[in-house]
Design a protein around this motif. Structure first.
Motif, PDB file in Angstrom:
ATOM      1  N   LYS A 223     -13.811 -79.396  37.715  1.00  0.00           N
ATOM      2  CA  LYS A 223     -14.440 -79.619  36.625  1.00  0.00           C
ATOM      3  C   LYS A 223     -13.517 -80.061  35.571  1.00  0.00           C
ATOM      4  O   LYS A 223     -12.273 -79.538  35.353  1.00  0.00           O
ATOM      5  N   ALA A 224     -14.014 -81.301  34.537  1.00  0.00           N
ATOM      6  CA  ALA A 224     -13.059 -81.147  33.175  1.00  0.00           C
ATOM      7  C   ALA A 224     -11.813 -81.533  33.695  1.00  0.00           C
ATOM      8  O   ALA A 224     -10.724 -81.168  33.551  1.00  0.00           O
ATOM      9  N   LEU A 225     -11.847 -83.034  34.760  1.00  0.00           N
ATOM     10  CA  LEU A 225     -10.224 -83.933  35.083  1.00  0.00           C
ATOM     11  C   LEU A 225      -9.986 -84.604  33.758  1.00  0.00           C
ATOM     12  O   LEU A 225     -11.113 -85.465  33.128  1.00  0.00           O
ATOM     13  N   HIS A 226      -8.427 -84.557  33.492  1.00  0.00           N
ATOM     14  CA  HIS A 226      -8.224 -84.954  31.984  1.00  0.00           C
ATOM     15  C   HIS A 226      -6.568 -85.915  32.909  1.00  0.00           C
ATOM     16  O   HIS A 226      -6.408 -84.703  33.998  1.00  0.00           O
ATOM     17  N   ALA A 227      -6.944 -87.382  32.151  1.00  0.00           N
ATOM     18  CA  ALA A 227      -5.361 -87.861  32.470  1.00  0.00           C
ATOM     19  C   ALA A 227      -3.802 -87.868  31.568  1.00  0.00           C
ATOM     20  O   ALA A 227      -5.017 -88.522  30.864  1.00  0.00           O
ATOM     21  N   ALA A 228      -3.051 -87.248  31.423  1.00  0.00           N
ATOM     22  CA  ALA A 228      -2.026 -88.160  30.199  1.00  0.00           C
ATOM     23  C   ALA A 228      -1.868 -89.714  30.566  1.00  0.00           C
ATOM     24  O   ALA A 228      -2.551 -90.352  31.684  1.00  0.00           O
ATOM     25  N   ASP A 229      -1.687 -90.027  29.498  1.00  0.00           N
ATOM     26  CA  ASP A 229      -1.680 -92.019  29.109  1.00  0.00           C
ATOM     27  C   ASP A 229      -1.309 -91.850  30.110  1.00  0.00           C
ATOM     28  O   ASP A 229      -0.986 -93.377  30.067  1.00  0.00           O
ATOM     29  N   ASP A 230       0.157 -91.993  29.778  1.00  0.00           N
ATOM     30  CA  ASP A 230       1.739 -92.549  30.771  1.00  0.00           C
ATOM     31  C   ASP A 230       1.424 -91.875  31.968  1.00  0.00           C
ATOM     32  O   ASP A 230       2.381 -92.933  32.517  1.00  0.00           O
ATOM     33  N   GLY A 231       0.838 -91.986  32.671  1.00  0.00           N
ATOM     34  CA  GLY A 231       0.054 -91.711  34.292  1.00  0.00           C
ATOM     35  C   GLY A 231       1.340 -90.507  34.853  1.00  0.00           C
ATOM     36  O   GLY A 231       1.073 -90.118  35.490  1.00  0.00           O
ATOM     37  N   SER A 232       1.655 -89.769  33.822  1.00  0.00           N
ATOM     38  CA  SER A 232       2.693 -88.831  34.844  1.00  0.00           C
ATOM     39  C   SER A 232       1.886 -87.170  35.088  1.00  0.00           C
ATOM     40  O   SER A 232       2.884 -86.820  36.345  1.00  0.00           O
ATOM     41  N   SER A 233       1.375 -87.077  34.981  1.00  0.00           N
ATOM     42  CA  SER A 233       0.200 -85.870  35.649  1.00  0.00           C
ATOM     43  C   SER A 233      -1.178 -86.134  34.917  1.00  0.00           C
ATOM     44  O   SER A 233      -1.486 -86.644  34.607  1.00  0.00           O
ATOM     45  N   PHE A 234      -1.950 -85.098  35.946  1.00  0.00           N
ATOM     46  CA  PHE A 234      -3.068 -85.059  34.789  1.00  0.00           C
ATOM     47  C   PHE A 234      -3.783 -83.319  35.576  1.00  0.00           C
ATOM     48  O   PHE A 234      -3.083 -82.655  36.197  1.00  0.00           O
ATOM     49  N   GLY A 235      -5.270 -82.851  35.092  1.00  0.00           N
ATOM     50  CA  GLY A 235      -5.079 -81.686  35.132  1.00  0.00           C
ATOM     51  C   GLY A 235      -7.020 -81.409  35.457  1.00  0.00           C
ATOM     52  O   GLY A 235      -7.410 -82.616  35.226  1.00  0.00           O
ATOM     53  N   PHE A 236      -7.112 -80.501  35.428  1.00  0.00           N
ATOM     54  CA  PHE A 236      -8.589 -79.800  36.123  1.00  0.00           C
ATOM     55  C   PHE A 236      -8.955 -78.156  35.774  1.00  0.00           C
ATOM     56  O   PHE A 236      -7.763 -77.734  35.854  1.00  0.00           O
ATOM     57  N   VAL A 237     -10.169 -78.252  35.392  1.00  0.00           N
ATOM     58  CA  VAL A 237     -10.204 -76.753  35.819  1.00  0.00           C
ATOM     59  C   VAL A 237     -10.743 -76.165  36.642  1.00  0.00           C
ATOM     60  O   VAL A 237     -12.103 -77.441  37.845  1.00  0.00           O
ATOM     61  N   TYR A 238     -10.227 -74.703  37.721  1.00  0.00           N
ATOM     62  CA  TYR A 238     -10.371 -75.401  39.499  1.00  0.00           C
ATOM     63  C   TYR A 238     -11.155 -73.319  39.242  1.00  0.00           C
ATOM     64  O   TYR A 238     -10.580 -72.959  37.919  1.00  0.00           O
ATOM     65  N   ALA A 239     -11.832 -72.889  39.847  1.00  0.00           N
ATOM     66  CA  ALA A 239     -12.782 -72.161  40.001  1.00  0.00           C
ATOM     67  C   ALA A 239     -12.098 -71.431  41.909  1.00  0.00           C
ATOM     68  O   ALA A 239     -13.064 -72.119  42.269  1.00  0.00           O
ATOM     69  N   ASP A 240     -11.061 -70.915  42.177  1.00  0.00           N
ATOM     70  CA  ASP A 240     -11.162 -70.819  43.583  1.00  0.00           C
ATOM     71  C   ASP A 240     -12.203 -69.908  44.142  1.00  0.00           C
ATOM     72  O   ASP A 240     -12.919 -68.649  43.702  1.00  0.00           O
ATOM     73  N   THR A 241     -13.216 -70.615  45.115  1.00  0.00           N
ATOM     74  CA  THR A 241     -14.751 -70.118  45.524  1.00  0.00           C
ATOM     75  C   THR A 241     -14.281 -69.591  46.963  1.00  0.00           C
ATOM     76  O   THR A 241     -15.117 -69.047  47.973  1.00  0.00           O
ATOM     77  N   SER A 242     -12.976 -69.637  47.901  1.00  0.00           N
ATOM     78  CA  SER A 242     -13.290 -69.587  49.108  1.00  0.00           C
ATOM     79  C   SER A 242     -13.486 -67.623  49.179  1.00  0.00           C
ATOM     80  O   SER A 242     -14.038 -67.630  50.207  1.00  0.00           O
ATOM     81  N   SER A 243     -13.578 -66.702  48.661  1.00  0.00           N
ATOM     82  CA  SER A 243     -14.189 -65.480  48.938  1.00  0.00           C
ATOM     83  C   SER A 243     -15.493 -65.422  48.872  1.00  0.00           C
ATOM     84  O   SER A 243     -15.834 -64.082  48.827  1.00  0.00           O
ATOM     85  N   GLY A 244     -16.285 -66.276  48.287  1.00  0.00           N
ATOM     86  CA  GLY A 244     -17.462 -66.054  47.893  1.00  0.00           C
ATOM     87  C   GLY A 244     -18.059 -66.127  47.123  1.00  0.00           C
ATOM     88  O   GLY A 244     -19.168 -65.879  46.324  1.00  0.00           O
ATOM     89  N   ARG A 245     -17.106 -65.857  45.358  1.00  0.00           N
ATOM     90  CA  ARG A 245     -17.241 -66.079  44.748  1.00  0.00           C
ATOM     91  C   ARG A 245     -15.669 -66.267  43.286  1.00  0.00           C
ATOM     92  O   ARG A 245     -15.239 -66.394  43.605  1.00  0.00           O
ATOM     93  N   SER A 246     -15.901 -66.732  42.379  1.00  0.00           N
ATOM     94  CA  SER A 246     -15.392 -67.195  41.911  1.00  0.00           C
ATOM     95  C   SER A 246     -14.387 -66.552  41.320  1.00  0.00           C
ATOM     96  O   SER A 246     -14.089 -65.267  40.036  1.00  0.00           O
ATOM     97  N   GLU A 247     -12.733 -67.175  41.581  1.00  0.00           N
ATOM     98  CA  GLU A 247     -11.832 -66.509  41.006  1.00  0.00           C
ATOM     99  C   GLU A 247     -10.376 -67.044  40.850  1.00  0.00           C
ATOM    100  O   GLU A 247     -10.160 -68.663  40.950  1.00  0.00           O
ATOM    101  N   ASP A 248      -9.669 -66.864  39.670  1.00  0.00           N
ATOM    102  CA  ASP A 248      -8.582 -67.942  38.994  1.00  0.00           C
ATOM    103  C   ASP A 248      -9.520 -68.948  38.527  1.00  0.00           C
ATOM    104  O   ASP A 248      -9.149 -69.963  38.959  1.00  0.00           O
ATOM    105  N   VAL A 249     -10.106 -68.910  37.608  1.00  0.00           N
ATOM    106  CA  VAL A 249     -10.331 -69.786  36.638  1.00  0.00           C
ATOM    107  C   VAL A 249      -9.658 -69.878  36.051  1.00  0.00           C
ATOM    108  O   VAL A 249      -9.620 -69.198  35.004  1.00  0.00           O
ATOM    109  N   GLY A 250      -9.425 -71.815  35.679  1.00  0.00           N
ATOM    110  CA  GLY A 250      -8.367 -71.461  35.054  1.00  0.00           C
ATOM    111  C   GLY A 250      -8.222 -73.297  35.210  1.00  0.00           C
ATOM    112  O   GLY A 250      -8.273 -73.768  36.080  1.00  0.00           O
ATOM    113  N   LEU A 251      -6.678 -73.286  34.336  1.00  0.00           N
ATOM    114  CA  LEU A 251      -6.351 -75.343  34.040  1.00  0.00           C
ATOM    115  C   LEU A 251      -5.622 -74.821  35.547  1.00  0.00           C
ATOM    116  O   LEU A 251      -4.718 -74.278  35.462  1.00  0.00           O
ATOM    117  N   TYR A 252      -5.363 -76.724  36.530  1.00  0.00           N
ATOM    118  CA  TYR A 252      -4.392 -76.611  37.425  1.00  0.00           C
ATOM    119  C   TYR A 252      -3.714 -77.712  36.788  1.00  0.00           C
ATOM    120  O   TYR A 252      -4.695 -78.254  36.310  1.00  0.00           O
TER     121      TYR A 252
END
Length: 469
Positions: A223-252
């Motif tokens: 969620k919370a997807l954003h991109a740099a104005d110059d198009g060099s990068s973008f980021g989002f908030v991510y939660a790893d749910t592969s184990s069945g619970r939310s882990e490593d929740v934060g900015l990527y």
């Protein structure tokens, strides 16, 4: 009868005569031109500018080039109509008019430079030109009907109708890059997927395949997807749910100049493979930079260089991020003591003007900054049935007045997002009839355009995460 032959002049001699004659003619022309130049002064040879950048970015230039070198031009010699703040530099045969902020959309501006003089000449002249700024359009997500795909559509303010930019199932967010879109979707397995969609002529380029981004884990939610104005990068908030619970929740972050692989932004503000990502309550790229302002889960404010080249800067704490002012060097943040304007260059905080009429409502919503000390705010009162009667206030220094935008009784305001130049504002509403975006004049509230849909691209400059209550 005999005939005497005349001696012929050597070819070299005839050539010398023609050469001398040509030189004399050129010398006369040059002398005449010099006389004319000293009598008329410099003349405008060309004008260069970017019509699109003039309405979306500050510090943009219109460069006037003369036919000869000019003496230094002071700002007092330049007039711009309609008026707009500017500065002037001159060098050689060019005069550059730099505007402090973005100009109005689709408007003619006349630039006049008076008293222009070439070095060593007495005559002065006037350089005069008229430019036209670029127009704008709005992007929004239109939900699909009867299980059909969702669409991202583009609507110009100066024309009726809209064009479909991209279509896919489960579109939740998107961010605009220079020549592509980053689209966040809900996939069929209940996780998230991200598409990088190439564009041509403002819509999907069918000749180039869509890139499906590899997510940080086999299953997760973004969620919370954003991109740099110059198009060099973008980021989002991510939660790893592969184990069945939310882990490593934060900015990527995804560096588009590199591998296109998401990397967690560590607690120290550095993108680091395998690190535990920094926790995020709200975040967004600072306009026109590759840096992001993050409010962490502990309400710390951190300015992060998403490229990883510079160390993170700690800027104290805040309980809410409202948005950025104009050029992006100032953020409007809420603290335990009130709402302030935070200078991101030195951390200085100044109180945001808050006239009584802007704070006496039962509901005080998000602030949408327009310029320094100028902003819009959603406020409201509670009806007898418990619903909210919302309205939009415009605050200009010590003055607060209602923006003349009509909101139906059964509709709720979901977003108020100024255009990059602050001329218009997109008001997104949700009612029983569906989602609607109204683009209105930010000063008068006059309606410019409307379209069915949500997730306006102008809102991408606003920090996302938890919302103000």
């Amino acid at each position: 009868m005999s005939t005497e032959s005349r001696p012929r002049r050597p070819v070299a001699h005839r050539f010398r005569r023609r050469f001398v004659a040509t030189v004399l003619v050129l010398a006369v022309v040059a002398a005449l031109a010099a006389v004319v130049g000293t009598q008329q002064g410099p003349r405008l040879r060309s004008v260069s500018y970017d019509a699109g950048d003039l309405v979306t970015r500050p510090a943009q230039r219109v460069i006037l080039t003369a036919n000869q070198a000019v003496q230094q031009v002071p700002a007092s010699a330049v007039r711009v109509r309609p008026a707009a703040p500017f500065s002037v530099t001159s060098s050689g045969n060019t005069v550059a008019v730099e505007f402090a902020g973005p100009l109005a959309y689709d408007r003619e501006y006349t630039l006049t430079v008076r008293g222009v003089r070439a070095p060593g000449q007495a005559a002065t002249s006037e350089l005069r030109t008229t430019i036209r700024t670029g127009s704008t359009d709005v992007l929004a997500v239109v939900p699909g009907t009867d299980g059909g795909p969702d669409s991202i559509v583009r609507r110009g303010l100066g024309a009726a109708g809209s064009r479909t930019v991209y279509r896919a199932q489960g579109i939740t967010e998107y961010a605009v890059l220079a020549r592509s879109l980053v689209v966040l979707r809900d996939d069929r397995d209940g996780g998230s997927a991200i598409d990088i969609v190439p564009l041509a002529g403002g819509v999907q380029d069918d000749a180039v395949p869509v890139e499906r981004l590899s997510m940080p884990s086999s299953r997760g939610s973004a969620k919370a997807l954003h991109a740099a104005d110059d198009g060099s990068s973008f980021g989002f908030v991510y939660a790893d749910t592969s184990s069945g619970r939310s882990e490593d929740v934060g900015l990527y972050v995804v560096d588009l100049t590199g591998t296109h692989q998401p990397e967690p932004v560590a607690a120290d503000g550095t993108p680091t493979a395998g690190a535990t990502p920094i926790s995020v309550a709200q975040w967004a790229y600072v306009p026109r930079t590759a840096s992001a302002l993050v409010r962490t889960g502990a309400d710390d404010l951190v300015l992060v260089d998403m490229s990883g080249w510079n160390d993170a800067v700690r800027l104290g704490s805040a309980t809410y991020l409202h948005g950025f002012v104009g050029s992006g060097t100032t953020a409007v943040v809420e603290t335990g003591n009130g709402i302030v304007q935070l200078d991101l260059t030195d951390g200085e905080r100044t109180d945001l003007p808050a006239p009584a009429a802007s704070t006496d409502s039962a509901y005080l919503g998000r602030i949408a900054p327009i310029a320094e000390d100028v902003y819009l705010r959603v406020v409201g009162s509670v009806r007898e049935d418990g619903t909210l009667a919302a309205r939009i206030l415009r605050v200009d220094g010590a003055r607060a007045s209602r923006l003349a935008v009509t909101v139906p009784d059964d509709a709720s305001i979901t977003a108020v997002c100024p255009s990059p130049n602050g001329q218009f504002v997109a008001v997104a509403t949700q009612s029983s009839d569906g989602a609607l975006v109204s683009v209105v004049d930010a000063t008068s509230g006059a309606l410019e355009a409307s379209l069915a849909g949500t997730a306006i691209d102008w809102c991408s400059a606003l920090p996302t995460g938890d919302e103000v209550g």
